[in-house]
Scaffold this motif. Structure first.
Motif, PDB file in Angstrom:
ATOM      1  N   ALA A  71     -18.244-102.823 -15.269  1.00 43.99           N
ATOM      2  CA  ALA A  71     -18.533-102.680 -16.693  1.00 43.99           C
ATOM      3  C   ALA A  71     -17.833-103.777 -17.498  1.00 43.99           C
ATOM      4  O   ALA A  71     -17.226-103.523 -18.533  1.00 43.99           O
ATOM      5  N   SER A  72     -17.924-105.003 -16.989  1.00 47.76           N
ATOM      6  CA  SER A  72     -17.251-106.144 -17.613  1.00 47.76           C
ATOM      7  C   SER A  72     -18.208-106.912 -18.512  1.00 47.76           C
ATOM      8  O   SER A  72     -19.394-107.054 -18.189  1.00 47.76           O
ATOM      9  N   GLN A  73     -17.682-107.396 -19.646  1.00 46.37           N
ATOM     10  CA  GLN A  73     -18.466-108.207 -20.571  1.00 46.37           C
ATOM     11  C   GLN A  73     -17.767-109.550 -20.752  1.00 46.37           C
ATOM     12  O   GLN A  73     -16.633-109.608 -21.234  1.00 46.37           O
ATOM     13  N   SER A  74     -18.436-110.616 -20.363  1.00 47.64           N
ATOM     14  CA  SER A  74     -17.825-111.947 -20.330  1.00 47.64           C
ATOM     15  C   SER A  74     -17.329-112.385 -21.700  1.00 47.64           C
ATOM     16  O   SER A  74     -18.031-112.244 -22.700  1.00 47.64           O
ATOM     17  N   GLY A  75     -16.104-112.931 -21.725  1.00 47.84           N
ATOM     18  CA  GLY A  75     -15.554-113.520 -22.928  1.00 47.84           C
ATOM     19  C   GLY A  75     -15.120-112.535 -23.984  1.00 47.84           C
ATOM     20  O   GLY A  75     -14.830-112.925 -25.119  1.00 47.84           O
ATOM     21  N   THR A  76     -15.040-111.236 -23.639  1.00 49.98           N
ATOM     22  CA  THR A  76     -14.661-110.219 -24.626  1.00 49.98           C
ATOM     23  C   THR A  76     -13.384-109.502 -24.198  1.00 49.98           C
ATOM     24  O   THR A  76     -12.845-109.739 -23.113  1.00 49.98           O
ATOM     25  N   MET A  77     -12.926-108.591 -25.050  1.00 59.87           N
ATOM     26  CA  MET A  77     -11.739-107.805 -24.726  1.00 59.87           C
ATOM     27  C   MET A  77     -11.975-106.887 -23.524  1.00 59.87           C
ATOM     28  O   MET A  77     -11.028-106.383 -22.928  1.00 59.87           O
ATOM     29  N   ALA A  78     -13.248-106.668 -23.183  1.00 62.18           N
ATOM     30  CA  ALA A  78     -13.590-105.862 -22.013  1.00 62.18           C
ATOM     31  C   ALA A  78     -13.908-106.747 -20.822  1.00 62.18           C
ATOM     32  O   ALA A  78     -14.679-106.354 -19.945  1.00 62.18           O
ATOM     33  N   GLU A  79     -13.338-107.944 -20.774  1.00 58.24           N
ATOM     34  CA  GLU A  79     -13.592-108.881 -19.671  1.00 58.24           C
ATOM     35  C   GLU A  79     -13.227-108.272 -18.318  1.00 58.24           C
ATOM     36  O   GLU A  79     -13.960-108.416 -17.338  1.00 58.24           O
ATOM     37  N   LEU A  80     -12.108-107.572 -18.239  1.00 56.60           N
ATOM     38  CA  LEU A  80     -11.688-106.960 -16.979  1.00 56.60           C
ATOM     39  C   LEU A  80     -12.395-105.643 -16.719  1.00 56.60           C
ATOM     40  O   LEU A  80     -12.421-105.158 -15.587  1.00 56.60           O
ATOM     41  N   GLY A  81     -12.953-105.035 -17.782  1.00 62.56           N
ATOM     42  CA  GLY A  81     -13.687-103.788 -17.625  1.00 62.56           C
ATOM     43  C   GLY A  81     -12.839-102.696 -16.993  1.00 62.56           C
ATOM     44  O   GLY A  81     -11.655-102.536 -17.299  1.00 62.56           O
ATOM     45  N   ILE A  82     -13.462-101.951 -16.076  1.00 64.56           N
ATOM     46  CA  ILE A  82     -12.753-100.875 -15.372  1.00 64.56           C
ATOM     47  C   ILE A  82     -12.297-101.337 -13.989  1.00 64.56           C
ATOM     48  O   ILE A  82     -11.893-100.518 -13.166  1.00 64.56           O
ATOM     49  N   GLY A  83     -12.362-102.656 -13.754  1.00 68.75           N
ATOM     50  CA  GLY A  83     -11.952-103.199 -12.466  1.00 68.75           C
ATOM     51  C   GLY A  83     -10.558-102.773 -12.040  1.00 68.75           C
ATOM     52  O   GLY A  83     -10.372-102.284 -10.906  1.00 68.75           O
ATOM     53  N   SER A 169     -11.067 -88.050 -18.988  1.00 69.90           N
ATOM     54  CA  SER A 169     -10.887 -87.311 -17.730  1.00 69.90           C
ATOM     55  C   SER A 169     -10.004 -86.082 -17.886  1.00 69.90           C
ATOM     56  O   SER A 169     -10.097 -85.156 -17.075  1.00 69.90           O
ATOM     57  N   LYS A 170      -9.151 -86.040 -18.908  1.00 75.41           N
ATOM     58  CA  LYS A 170      -8.210 -84.931 -19.066  1.00 75.41           C
ATOM     59  C   LYS A 170      -8.759 -83.779 -19.898  1.00 75.41           C
ATOM     60  O   LYS A 170      -8.005 -82.898 -20.305  1.00 75.41           O
ATOM     61  N   GLY A 171     -10.065 -83.777 -20.149  1.00 73.90           N
ATOM     62  CA  GLY A 171     -10.654 -82.635 -20.827  1.00 73.90           C
ATOM     63  C   GLY A 171     -11.039 -82.872 -22.263  1.00 73.90           C
ATOM     64  O   GLY A 171     -11.649 -82.000 -22.887  1.00 73.90           O
ATOM     65  N   TRP A 172     -10.682 -84.042 -22.814  1.00 70.70           N
ATOM     66  CA  TRP A 172     -11.108 -84.342 -24.176  1.00 70.70           C
ATOM     67  C   TRP A 172     -12.597 -84.679 -24.201  1.00 70.70           C
ATOM     68  O   TRP A 172     -13.290 -84.379 -25.175  1.00 70.70           O
ATOM     69  N   GLY A 173     -13.059 -85.353 -23.157  1.00 68.73           N
ATOM     70  CA  GLY A 173     -14.463 -85.722 -23.091  1.00 68.73           C
ATOM     71  C   GLY A 173     -15.170 -85.023 -21.952  1.00 68.73           C
ATOM     72  O   GLY A 173     -14.700 -84.001 -21.431  1.00 68.73           O
ATOM     73  N   ILE A 174     -16.304 -85.569 -21.556  1.00 67.01           N
ATOM     74  CA  ILE A 174     -17.120 -84.987 -20.485  1.00 67.01           C
ATOM     75  C   ILE A 174     -17.186 -85.986 -19.328  1.00 67.01           C
ATOM     76  O   ILE A 174     -17.468 -87.170 -19.540  1.00 67.01           O
ATOM     77  N   GLY A 175     -16.936 -85.493 -18.130  1.00 68.00           N
ATOM     78  CA  GLY A 175     -16.979 -86.368 -16.964  1.00 68.00           C
ATOM     79  C   GLY A 175     -15.745 -87.240 -16.882  1.00 68.00           C
ATOM     80  O   GLY A 175     -14.626 -86.786 -17.127  1.00 68.00           O
ATOM     81  N   SER A 176     -15.948 -88.506 -16.556  1.00 69.04           N
ATOM     82  CA  SER A 176     -14.842 -89.458 -16.470  1.00 69.04           C
ATOM     83  C   SER A 176     -15.183 -90.712 -17.257  1.00 69.04           C
ATOM     84  O   SER A 176     -16.369 -91.049 -17.421  1.00 69.04           O
ATOM     85  N   GLY A 177     -14.144 -91.393 -17.736  1.00 71.03           N
ATOM     86  CA  GLY A 177     -14.365 -92.619 -18.480  1.00 71.03           C
ATOM     87  C   GLY A 177     -15.001 -93.698 -17.621  1.00 71.03           C
ATOM     88  O   GLY A 177     -15.834 -94.471 -18.095  1.00 71.03           O
ATOM     89  N   ILE A 178     -14.624 -93.741 -16.338  1.00 69.02           N
ATOM     90  CA  ILE A 178     -15.185 -94.743 -15.438  1.00 69.02           C
ATOM     91  C   ILE A 178     -16.705 -94.607 -15.365  1.00 69.02           C
ATOM     92  O   ILE A 178     -17.450 -95.574 -15.543  1.00 69.02           O
ATOM     93  N   SER A 179     -17.166 -93.373 -15.111  1.00 71.99           N
ATOM     94  CA  SER A 179     -18.609 -93.139 -15.033  1.00 71.99           C
ATOM     95  C   SER A 179     -19.289 -93.448 -16.357  1.00 71.99           C
ATOM     96  O   SER A 179     -20.381 -94.031 -16.399  1.00 71.99           O
ATOM     97  N   LEU A 180     -18.643 -93.067 -17.452  1.00 68.87           N
ATOM     98  CA  LEU A 180     -19.221 -93.267 -18.777  1.00 68.87           C
ATOM     99  C   LEU A 180     -19.409 -94.751 -19.087  1.00 68.87           C
ATOM    100  O   LEU A 180     -20.478 -95.172 -19.557  1.00 68.87           O
ATOM    101  N   PHE A 181     -18.383 -95.558 -18.806  1.00 68.55           N
ATOM    102  CA  PHE A 181     -18.450 -96.987 -19.137  1.00 68.55           C
ATOM    103  C   PHE A 181     -19.431 -97.722 -18.211  1.00 68.55           C
ATOM    104  O   PHE A 181     -20.121 -98.638 -18.650  1.00 68.55           O
ATOM    105  N   ILE A 182     -19.452 -97.319 -16.937  1.00 70.63           N
ATOM    106  CA  ILE A 182     -20.426 -97.923 -16.028  1.00 70.63           C
ATOM    107  C   ILE A 182     -21.846 -97.587 -16.490  1.00 70.63           C
ATOM    108  O   ILE A 182     -22.732 -98.447 -16.517  1.00 70.63           O
ATOM    109  N   LEU A 183     -22.061 -96.340 -16.865  1.00 72.78           N
ATOM    110  CA  LEU A 183     -23.388 -95.889 -17.299  1.00 72.78           C
ATOM    111  C   LEU A 183     -23.871 -96.677 -18.497  1.00 72.78           C
ATOM    112  O   LEU A 183     -25.001 -97.195 -18.504  1.00 72.78           O
ATOM    113  N   ILE A 184     -23.039 -96.809 -19.519  1.00 71.88           N
ATOM    114  CA  ILE A 184     -23.484 -97.507 -20.731  1.00 71.88           C
ATOM    115  C   ILE A 184     -23.648 -98.998 -20.464  1.00 71.88           C
ATOM    116  O   ILE A 184     -24.531 -99.654 -21.035  1.00 71.88           O
TER     117      ILE A 184
END
Length: 481
Positions: A71-83, A169-184
């Motif tokens: 879930a990496s986006q080149s040249g942005t703050m999410a460059e490393l993504g969930i790696g 992942s701790k119950g504030w949201g649904i599922g896991s953040g990893i799955s969520l970010f990969i999905l989007i």
């Protein structure tokens, strides 16, 4: 117990930033709101450019295939993504399952330490990965005075993503953040490849297939020529009609396979011989083997490409020519560097600029073999082998009809099933990923598998939450199981 490594580093783990669990269970609407906020925060990171970096010069993380997975986006703050999270999770799981860390995962305190240690490892990986990317020129030319600032931005973005995953992942949201970010990330890639109206440099048609078909049809009606329209059928390096059809067909195939199960009859003797069917998914090892495969191929490709451009730039060494050779080719009227079709480097590409029958065959065979090898390694290292499954079944009081209730006997019976499912799932993942590369699947073949798996996961979670809201006592009962 006091001599364990994780006990000795506990004071350090207390310094790791974390998100506390909600004091009371949140309603479905509240969890949906927090999930949306986490998703929005990630989207903001993925469109915020790194200060001091030319976005146009930034390359995807290792290659487009790995970029989608992480879930990496080149040249942005999410460059490393969930790696960093994924790599840290894999490392920690291997250490835990191999008993190197001597952790009791059923102990709540050990679970907290394990999670904190995983986040610490993820942060350390983010520090190292960010430094390597800058040093390797992955973000383009950066002046020494800005390198440290860019490095801090990469680490800061990674830490925010780690905390967002922790929150979900701790119950504030649904599922896991990893799955969520990969999905989007995958959905955004598929949507962009399908509907983007942007015209790439040197092209006359839009990037997205649907706008390209509309423009091509207009040109065909006005100029009475099918050249523009026929060029959309297969475009190397750009979304094509073949890629769109392959995305739909392979997506349906992956969905069908993901829902397939092999059921083994079981009996629970202590409750009067109650019978059930114990299910094993056909995609037994999911996408982890192909992720390892893609990561391995990407690392080897980057190393050989560096070798070709640094020590064999003029293709003067015969031995290096067979391993790592690059040359200049014309693509859309512009000269670009590409691997020689006669070198090993050529077959390690994810999306070649020159597609040959040899590449198709070798690429599919290479991915299939590596994926199967990693599938067997993962099953034996991650506690998914016949012995581990047999131990779980025996401890639950189940046994196979007609066989003694012995762990060794159950393991011997399960061995043929698990070995066959390991081979099948590794082979399917490898072939789908390779076909995705060859046919230009939107979001890549691995991304397609991930997309289907995550959608099924979220559908199951939604049905479960709806059932629990209708029958609150059922939730209490499930929590005691």
């Amino acid at each position: 117990m006091s001599g364990r490594f994780i006990d000795r580093v506990e004071p350090l783990l207390r310094l790791v930033p974390t998100v506390p669990k909600p004091k009371v269970a949140l309603s479905m609407s509240s969890r949906l709101l927090w999930t949306f906020l986490a998703l929005t925060a990630y989207m903001v990171l993925s469109i915020t450019p790194l200060y001091g970096v030319n976005v146009a010069q930034a390359a995807p993380l290792f290659n487009p295939l790995i970029a989608v997975i992480f879930a990496s986006q080149s040249g942005t703050m999410a460059e490393l993504g969930i790696g960093p999270i994924i790599i840290a999770g894999i490392i920690m799981e291997l250490l835990a399952f191999s008993d190197i860390m001597n952790i009791d995962m059923e102990d709540p305190n050990d679970q907290m330490r394990f999670n904190a240690f995983t986040k610490l490892v993820a942060v350390i990986i983010a520090f190292g990965e960010g430094a390597i990317m800058i040093a390797a020129g992955q973000l383009g030319v950066i002046t020494p005075s800005l390198a440290f600032i860019v490095w801090l931005q990469l680490v800061f973005g990674a830490v925010i993503v780690i905390l967002l995953d922790d929150m979900v992942s701790k119950g504030w949201g649904i599922g896991s953040g990893i799955s969520l970010f990969i999905l989007i990330s995958i959905i955004r890639t598929v949507f962009w490849d399908t509907f983007s109206p942007i015209i790439p440099p040197g092209q006359v048609l839009p990037l997205g297939v649907v706008p390209a078909i509309a423009v091509g049809s207009y040109v065909a009606a006005v100029d009475h020529t099918l050249a523009a329209l026929s060029s959309i059928i297969y475009r190397i390096g750009y979304p094509s009609l073949v890629g769109l059809v392959a995305t739909l067909v392979l997506g349906g195939l992956v969905l069908y396979v993901e829902l397939m199960e092999v059921s083994i009859p079981m009996v629970l003797t202590q409750y009067g011989g109650y019978k059930i069917s114990y299910p094993f998914k056909v995609m037994y090892v999911s996408v982890l083997p192909i992720i390892f495969t893609a990561y391995t191929v990407a690392l080897i490709y980057n190393g050989l490409y560096f070798l070709a451009t640094t020590y064999n730039a003029h293709a003067s060494n015969a031995l290096l020519n067979a391993i790592a050779c690059v040359h200049q080719i014309s693509l859309n009227g512009q000269l670009t560097t590409a691997p020689c079709t006669s070198s090993l480097l050529y077959f390690l590409q994810s999306t070649p600029l020159q597609l040959t029958p040899q590449f198709v065959v070798v690429h599919i065979v290479l991915y299939a073999l590596l994926s199967v090898v990693y599938a067997y390694l993962w099953v034996n290292l991650a506690g998914m082998g016949p012995e581990d499954q047999a131990k779980t079944i025996a401890e639950s009081g189940w046994h196979i009809p007609g066989f003694r209730s012995s762990t060794r006997v159950i393991a011997r019976y399960l061995e043929r099933y698990i070995n066959a499912l390991t081979l099948t799932s590794g082979l399917i993942a490898g072939v789908v990923a390779a076909l995705g590369d060859v046919m230009g699947v939107f979001g890549t073949g691995i991304g397609l598998i991930l997309l289907v798996e995550i959608v099924i996961q979220y559908y199951s979670l939604a049905m479960q939450e709806q059932l629990f809201e209708m029958y609150p006592m059922l939730k209490r009962f499930a929590g005691k199981l």
